[in-house]
Motif scaffolding. Structure first.
Motif, mmCIF file in Angstrom:
data_model
loop_
_atom_site.group_PDB
_atom_site.id
_atom_site.type_symbol
_atom_site.label_atom_id
_atom_site.label_comp_id
_atom_site.label_asym_id
_atom_site.label_seq_id
_atom_site.Cartn_x
_atom_site.Cartn_y
_atom_site.Cartn_z
ATOM 1 N N ARG A 118 0.863 -1.197 0.000
ATOM 2 C CA ARG A 118 0.000 0.000 0.000
ATOM 3 C C ARG A 118 0.895 1.243 0.000
ATOM 4 O O ARG A 118 0.677 2.198 -0.749
ATOM 5 N N TYR A 119 1.918 1.207 0.849
ATOM 6 C CA TYR A 119 2.890 2.300 0.966
ATOM 7 C C TYR A 119 3.590 2.554 -0.378
ATOM 8 O O TYR A 119 3.746 3.693 -0.814
ATOM 9 N N LEU A 157 -4.293 4.721 8.726
ATOM 10 C CA LEU A 157 -4.727 3.869 7.616
ATOM 11 C C LEU A 157 -6.199 4.074 7.273
ATOM 12 O O LEU A 157 -6.626 5.199 7.070
ATOM 13 N N ALA A 158 -6.973 2.991 7.196
ATOM 14 C CA ALA A 158 -8.336 3.077 6.665
ATOM 15 C C ALA A 158 -9.243 3.957 7.516
ATOM 16 O O ALA A 158 -10.254 4.471 7.027
ATOM 17 N N TYR A 171 7.163 7.278 8.898
ATOM 18 C CA TYR A 171 7.496 5.883 9.185
ATOM 19 C C TYR A 171 8.442 5.342 8.113
ATOM 20 O O TYR A 171 8.410 5.798 6.971
ATOM 21 N N PRO A 172 9.260 4.341 8.481
ATOM 22 C CA PRO A 172 10.151 3.756 7.469
ATOM 23 C C PRO A 172 9.347 3.097 6.352
ATOM 24 O O PRO A 172 9.719 3.154 5.194
ATOM 25 N N ILE A 173 8.264 2.423 6.701
ATOM 26 C CA ILE A 173 7.309 1.922 5.712
ATOM 27 C C ILE A 173 5.929 2.038 6.345
ATOM 28 O O ILE A 173 5.810 2.353 7.513
ATOM 29 N N THR A 174 4.914 1.815 5.570
ATOM 30 C CA THR A 174 3.496 1.714 5.983
ATOM 31 C C THR A 174 2.729 3.022 6.032
ATOM 32 O O THR A 174 1.570 3.037 5.693
ATOM 33 N N SER A 197 5.683 9.042 4.322
ATOM 34 C CA SER A 197 7.130 8.942 4.083
ATOM 35 C C SER A 197 7.755 10.335 4.117
ATOM 36 O O SER A 197 7.066 11.342 3.941
ATOM 37 N N PRO A 198 9.085 10.407 4.312
ATOM 38 C CA PRO A 198 9.761 11.707 4.259
ATOM 39 C C PRO A 198 9.500 12.460 2.946
ATOM 40 O O PRO A 198 9.279 13.668 2.956
ATOM 41 N N ARG A 237 6.896 12.262 0.901
ATOM 42 C CA ARG A 237 5.520 12.793 0.842
ATOM 43 C C ARG A 237 5.364 13.976 1.788
ATOM 44 O O ARG A 237 4.614 14.919 1.501
#
Lengths: 76, 278
Positions: free
Chosen positions: A16-17, B141-142, B190-193, B196-197, B199
């Motif tokens: 997703r990311y 998230l959702a 976050y590093p993932i999920t 991001s830096p 964005r």
């Protein structure tokens, strides 16, 4: 080895990311065009490749698999 | 460059984090109260936790030359326990009196249930009554879009000063309405999920840097306090100046957190010496 359900659940958030990163990359390009007023002559070749890659992902998998097909595409 | 980590869960991190942060220019962290990974049962557990972040953590950070500040709250995930929430809220004023406590946070919503909304309202009203800052968690998230809309609805029904409220974990979907309503916003990297830096820098470029804070992710889950430094690198690599970076990553935290006089770190302006004439 993982079950199909486990495959989906284990790495969903990471993928997703990655899709959000692609969306942001394309938005960044559009924003740069707007900011600079630059008028591109057609879509840049690298963005066209990404667009074709997305089409590969949407299509049913070939015999050799999507990853193989994408590597072939990017090797052109 | 001097950096402030405005949202950092130090109790979940090792001293090595402090050491590396100090080496990379971090001069202060602010630690909101958060979920422990399980629902706590007793008010006393919270009180000891608040003592840990208001009394002990500043001493640990000080060994590395880093100032440590904190916030107190019952996490939204624990708001379903109404009796516990109300009991813990009674103890907030004694922590507001601590020399490093900046206010109430992170309160907010997780699933946006009625009990969560009631708890958010009680937290914000108590903060306003005691002239405290507020840090609000929005769902991930959702649940993010719906939960953030609900946060804004709860706040709209209260007598609050938006300049003293920071709505955290915003993304492209939610930043606009929060800024339009006059609140401060925060990105959590976050590093993932999640965000991001890259964005985050996109959003800074789109919305400007006013009323905006950037935090790394630093908790007991998959997270990385150095996503903040990655964001600074990304920001600088796009041609923004050092002073512009200082405005976002040091001075904005000073401006928001400095509304509480306990946070006494001042904004920085780089001065260049005039050339010496020979």
């Amino acid at each position: 080895m993982l079950s199909p359900h486990q495959v989906v659940e284990k790495d969903y958030l990471e993928h997703r990311y990655m899709l959000l990163e692609i969306a942001a990359y394309l938005d960044r390009y559009d924003a740069a065009l707007q900011r600079t007023g630059e008028v591109p002559v057609g879509t840049p070749a690298k963005l066209k490749l990404l667009d074709q890659a997305l089409a590969v992902l949407r299509a049913p998998a070939s015999e050799k698999g999507r990853t193989y097909d994408l590597l072939e595409l990017f090797a052109k | 460059m001097q950096i402030i980590q405005p949202h950092y869960h130090a109790i979940a991190r090792t001293a090595q984090d402090y050491e590396r942060m100090a080496m990379s220019g971090v001069v202060a962290v602010a630690e909101p109260a958060f979920w422990a990974g399980f629902d706590r049962r007793y008010p006393e557990t919270f009180i000891d936790y608040f003592r840990q972040i208001s009394e002990f953590e500043p001493t640990r950070a000080a060994q590395y030359g880093i100032r440590h500040f904190c916030w107190v709250a019952v996490n939204p995930k624990e708001a379903e326990n109404v009796e516990l929430t109300n009991e813990v809220l009674k103890h907030f004023p004694e922590f507001f009196a601590k020399p490093t406590c900046l206010g109430v946070g992170e309160t907010g919503l997780h699933k946006a249930t009625k009990n969560e909304c009631d708890s958010l309202q009680a937290h914000v009203e108590l903060a306003m009554k005691h002239n405290q800052l507020v840090l609000i968690h929005t769902p991930h998230l959702a649940d993010k879009a719906h939960g953030t809309k609900k946060v804004l609805e709860v706040l709209a029904g209260l007598n609050v000063d938006p300049q003293r409220i920071w709505i955290d974990h915003v993304e492209e979907q939610t930043i606009g309405p929060c800024l339009d309503a006059g609140y401060w916003v925060g990105f959590t990297l976050y590093p993932i999920t999640k965000c991001s830096p890259r964005r985050a820098v996109d959003m800074i470029e789109k919305y400007g840097s006013e009323r905006l804070l950037v935090n790394s992710s630093a908790d007991w889950g998959p997270s990385d306090p150095f996503t903040l430094q990655q964001c600074i690198m990304e920001f600088r690599s796009r041609g923004h100046t050092v002073q512009e970076a200082i405005e976002v990553f040091h001075n904005n935290p000073c401006r928001f957190l400095g509304q509480n006089p306990k946070f006494d770190i001042q904004p920085i302006r780089i001065e260049v010496d005039a050339p010496v004439s020979v």
